[in-house]
Design an enzyme around this catalytic site. Structure first.
Site, mmCIF file in Angstrom:
data_model
loop_
_atom_site.group_PDB
_atom_site.id
_atom_site.type_symbol
_atom_site.label_atom_id
_atom_site.label_comp_id
_atom_site.label_asym_id
_atom_site.label_seq_id
_atom_site.Cartn_x
_atom_site.Cartn_y
_atom_site.Cartn_z
ATOM 1 N N GLY A 1 33.732 37.041 41.914
ATOM 2 C CA GLY A 1 35.035 36.585 42.368
ATOM 3 C C GLY A 1 35.009 35.125 42.774
ATOM 4 C CD GLN A 2 33.727 34.442 47.861
ATOM 5 O OE1 GLN A 2 34.093 33.583 48.618
ATOM 6 N NE2 GLN A 2 32.898 35.395 48.231
ATOM 7 C CE LYS B 1 43.188 31.562 41.519
ATOM 8 N NZ LYS B 1 43.714 32.526 40.555
ATOM 9 C CG MET C 1 36.620 42.396 43.943
ATOM 10 S SD MET C 1 34.984 42.164 44.594
ATOM 11 C CE MET C 1 34.506 40.710 43.712
ATOM 12 C CB CYS D 1 33.283 39.704 46.763
ATOM 13 S SG CYS D 1 32.269 38.280 46.440
ATOM 14 C CG MET D 2 28.730 38.826 45.043
ATOM 15 S SD MET D 2 26.967 38.686 45.156
ATOM 16 C CE MET D 2 26.637 38.858 46.853
HETATM 17 S S1 SF4 Z 1 37.795 28.878 37.595
HETATM 18 FE FE1 SF4 Z 1 39.200 30.592 37.891
HETATM 19 S S2 SF4 Z 1 40.794 29.756 39.212
HETATM 20 FE FE2 SF4 Z 1 39.727 28.012 38.325
HETATM 21 S S3 SF4 Z 1 40.869 27.489 36.482
HETATM 22 FE FE3 SF4 Z 1 39.232 28.888 35.861
HETATM 23 S S4 SF4 Z 1 40.162 30.911 35.901
HETATM 24 FE FE4 SF4 Z 1 41.489 29.548 37.091
#
Ligand code: SF4
Lengths: 771, 76
Positions: A398-399, A87, A361, A176-177
């Site tokens: 998560g975010q 990503k 999560m 999420c948290m």
């Molecule tokens: S912050 Fe998360 S989504 Fe972005 S490169 Fe690192 S592991 Fe991948």
């Protein structure tokens, strides 16, 4: 020899890999090859945190002309040491989707009409004013995000809480948290992990509680694998409700029945206590014992209220409570063998092993999310394995800025940038820094996220401004909240970059500048604040979310509170915001330092970052050279007596399967960005339902067959995935939520943890039919 | 025309096999470490479809434990 452009990029790619390898394996060499320095190129590289997950990898984005063209891991960033995931590497493509919003839209006679952004901002301001005049200040609300940049969240809080005087400020990080926050607060009195990612290099044992780091935190997972590779004794234990890619890479994977992590954690404590493995000195000096209410409900009804009542207990009462959780009894609840529970307890208790627990999560989206956070802390506290390198109970976010913008700025109904609205001292501090009358800040919290959307449905809220999130895909029990948002006299403003099911219900769409199209800050899971400069121009009339809020606030008469110039407002906001945290427990780095470095951890005191909090060897806020849990009045960490209680809804004869939902590696949340990146979209083009092969056989479905999944709230038809990348046990199905064509949250239940108010997206009951 | 680089980790005692497997594949260049159980892999493919297929084939190799990406360029 002259290099072609392609040769140059190949050389750059090899060099990036060599730099990452050298960071992970100091002294590494490559047979017959040395990476050479490259000649200067027209690509200009600048640092930024990744736009996606809470790992907070540092990236270097390459800009050629006015366009971002390449990405590499930033070797100067200690988070990822030059690594990156799929990503991250494709992240720049999110800037260039064909259907970017580049102009504002306003609903006129049921149709969205392109409108100059200044006119759209006028309409937003006049609608807010009208709603406040007609229905009071608590009829307007803002719903933001853990993907908000810090200045966005800070400006929203100042505008809504300080200027308008409503506590109707929430963010999707509640989903999420929030349980991680209440877990930290109840155990330590202060939020956010005490450890840091260096724990990954120092631990001997990793125990992951219900999280799939191989897909959700891939770079941290790579660091774990690199540690195991370089030291042969390192073990990874995957405690999980479904087999995943992380299970495959782990040394041991242990499957447990959903919700029974509560019983497992208590049974581990039972073993530690009954084998006399308790670290007596640590416990005597640094731990106190407490119990709270039990049978606390699930929040499925409107206006649900819960108030915790803590009682101090002694060690003997705690020990007596644990007698209900022998490994044999816990085996009956969890399906995990007593032998495996004893094995886990022995790992945690081994004085020669440093143990790190990771969760995300699985523990937080849980109707007893606060409790299970407390219970994993209990294990680390009983063994004294905390706040030293490699000994770390660690909730991963998560975010990208759930910590920075939501937990630290406090963009939740009860919070302020420092402290809570209920506390007079905290209100006074906020009023002074914000230059508003103290009476402006309401001492009563209003609605947490689920209740805020219920209030929108009921009509208690008429105006909602949604920024950087897609609740019309992510809210549990979604149908109710979508219908609520579309009711006659509701007015919805959506700040977005692409069309989504949320922008579909908007009355005004404001085009937002994204990530490196504007300046900002994120704060990652390990208390690291990261600055990004604007690297490329904003498309069309797109505007930074912070600036949108400032523009509307000024139109509503708050020029005095938002006096900043467009050239410097991000720096001005940072300078104002950090006044809230100007103490040794949370001091943050200056704007200048943050612009120079690839992230800085707070507390940042006398030019030094704090790697491990609550340990006087590392943390300048401690009053002694040893552990000092200064967040609590007794300077001790609190061990909580928390029982096992069942899920809000469990499989029964009519709905015999658990429904579990989550993400996949390639897609970020609701897919509004990653589904526009061709390579990621092609990798996982649509959502699916993972079914255990035995269940599939009984149902008569094969890979790719259409299956109808129904809960008491809705149903959906999608393709079956059997023996795919994840494999649920018999009696469970798993559905990723990234695909807006399959709104799985129409089936989920809006039950939540009564303490954190975080919904449980991992457990409800469904039935399956061949479609 | 994507160009990527990775750190590739072999399965236990399979480094030589992994080097062999990757070296025989089109669009791959390999730089093995001489003192660590890891190698650098560069992929340089004509289009995204080929890149996707190549990565799928690489990930299916029995000699490969995991891949960590370090560089990505898709706009050459
Ligand atoms: S912050 Fe998360 S989504 Fe972005 S490169 Fe690192 S592991 Fe991948």
């Amino acid at each position: 020899m002259t290099l072609t452009r392609r040769d140059f990029i190949r050389a750059m790619a090899l060099k990036s890999a060599a730099v990452a390898a050298a960071t992970l394996f100091p002294g590494i060499s490559f047979a017959g090859w040395t990476p050479t320095d490259l000649p200067a190129d027209s690509i200009l590289w600048s640092k930024t945190p990744c736009r996606f997950c809470g790992t907070g990898c540092g990236l270097l984005v390459g800009v050629s002309g006015q366009r971002a063209v390449a990405v590499k891991g930033d070797p100067n960033c200690s988070v990822n040491k030059g690594l990156c995931c799929v990503k991250g590497y494709h992240s720049i493509q999110i800037l260039y989707g064909n259907d970017r919003f580049t102009t504002a839209y306003v609903r006129k006679n049921g149709k969205m009409v392109p409108t100059p952004i200044e006119d759209a901002l006028d309409i937003v301001a006049s609608q807010m004013k009208a709603s406040i005049e007609k229905n009071g200040k608590d009829s307007v609300s803002i719903y933001g995000s853990g993907q908000w940049s810090i200045p966005d969240g800070y400006t929203a809080s100042k505008f809504f809480k300080g200027c308008i005087g409503t506590n109707n400020v929430e963010a999707n990080a509640r989903l999420c948290m929030a349980s991680a926050v209440t877990g930290c607060l109840t155990t330590f009195g202060l939020d956010e992990p005490m450890g840091c990612y260096e724990d990954i290099d120092n631990a001997d044992v990793f125990i992951t509680w219900g999280n799939n780091m191989a897909e959700m935190h891939p770079v941290l997972f790579s660091r774990m694998l690199a540690n195991r590779k370089s030291k042969t004794h390192v073990q990874i234990i995957d405690l999980t409700t479904r087999s995943t890619r992380s299970s495959l890479a782990a040394d041991k994977s242990i499957l447990f029945t959903p919700q029974s992590d509560l019983a497992i954690a208590n049974a581990i404590c039972y073993e530690i206590v009954n084998n006399n493995w308790v670290n007596q000195e640590f416990v005597a000096n640094h731990v106190s014992f407490h119990k709270g209410k039990t049978n606390i409900g699930y929040g499925t009804e409107d206006h649900f209220q819960f108030t915790e009542k803590a009682e101090t207990i002694d060690f003997d009462e705690f020990k007596a409570f644990l007698s209900d959780y022998t490994p044999e009894l816990a085996e009956k609840i969890s399906g995990v063998s007593a032998e495996d529970i004893k094995y886990l307890a022995a790992l945690y208790a081994d004085p020669d092993k440093r143990v790190t627990s990771f969760w995300t999560m699985g523990m937080n989206q849980h109707t007893r999310g606060t409790w299970i956070n407390n219970l994993v802390y209990n294990i680390h506290l009983l063994t004294g394995k905390i706040s030293t390198p490699g000994n770390s109970p660690f909730s991963l976010t998560g975010q990208p800025s759930a910590c920075g913008t939501v937990r630290e700025v406090g963009t939740l109904t009860h919070k302020l940038p420092h402290g809570v609205v209920m506390n007079e001292g905290d209100r006074k501090m906020a009023a002074k820094i914000w230059d508003v009358p103290e009476t402006n800040i309401d001492p009563k919290p209003t609605f947490h996220t689920v209740e805020m959307f219920r209030a929108l449905d009921r009509g208690d809220i008429n105006f909602m401004w949604i920024q950087v999130t897609n609740p019309m895909v992510t809210m549990p029990n979604l149908k109710r909240y979508r219908e609520g948002a579309q009711k006659e006299d509701r007015f919805i403003v959506v700040s977005e970059i692409y069309p989504t099911p949320t922008s579909d219900v908007a009355d005004v769409i404001l085009p937002s500048a994204l990530w490196v199209e504007r300046e900002g800050f994120f704060g990652n899971s390990e208390r690291r604040t990261q600055h990004n400069a604007q690297l490329v121009p904003k498309p069309g009339e797109a505007m930074c979310n912070t600036w949108q809020l400032i523009q509307v606030a000024r139109r509503m008469g708050f020029e005095k509170q938002f006096p900043w110039k467009e050239e410097t407002y991000i720096e001005d906001i940072w300078n104002e915001y950090t006044k809230f945290h100007d103490n040794p427990k949370h001091r943050m780095a200056s704007y200048k330092v943050l612009t120079e470095r690839s992230g800085v951890q707070w507390p940042f005191v006398d030019g030094k970052e704090t790697r491990w909090r609550y340990n006087g060897k590392y943390d300048p806020a401690c009053q002694a050279d040893t552990w000092d849990f200064y967040g609590k009045p007794d300077h001790k960490a609190w061990v909580w007596l928390r029982p096992y209680e069942p899920a809000a809804e469990s499989p029964d004869r009519e709905y015999p399967f658990w429904l579990n939902t989550g993400r996949v590696l390639e897609h970020w949340h609701t897919g509004s960005m990653t589904r526009r990146i061709p390579i990621l979209h092609k990798a996982v083009p649509e959502s699916y339902v993972e079914i255990n092969p035995e269940d599939a056989r009984s149902l008569g479905v094969v890979n790719g067959s259409k299956v109808k999944i129904s809960s008491r709230r809705g149903s959906i038809v999608m393709k079956a995935s059997i023996n795919g990348r994840g494999n649920p046990p018999e009696g469970m199905v798993f559905v990723p939520f990234f695909d807006e064509s399959y709104l799985i949250n129409e089936l989920t239940l809006d039950a939540f943890c009564p303490i954190s108010k975080q919904p449980d997206y991992k457990k409800c009951a469904v039935k399956l039919e061949r479609a | 025309m994507p160009i990527f680089s990775f750190l590739a980790y072999p399965e236990k005692n399979m480094k030589d096999q992994l080097i062999k497997d990757l070296s025989h594949m089109d669009y791959c260049e390999v730089k093995p470490s001489e003192n660590q159980d890891v190698l650098i892999l560069l992929t340089d493919t004509p289009d995204e479809e080929t890149n996707k297929d190549l990565i799928t084939t690489i990930k299916a190799l029995k000699s490969l434990q995991s891949l960590s990406m370090t560089f990505g360029h898709t706009d050459v």
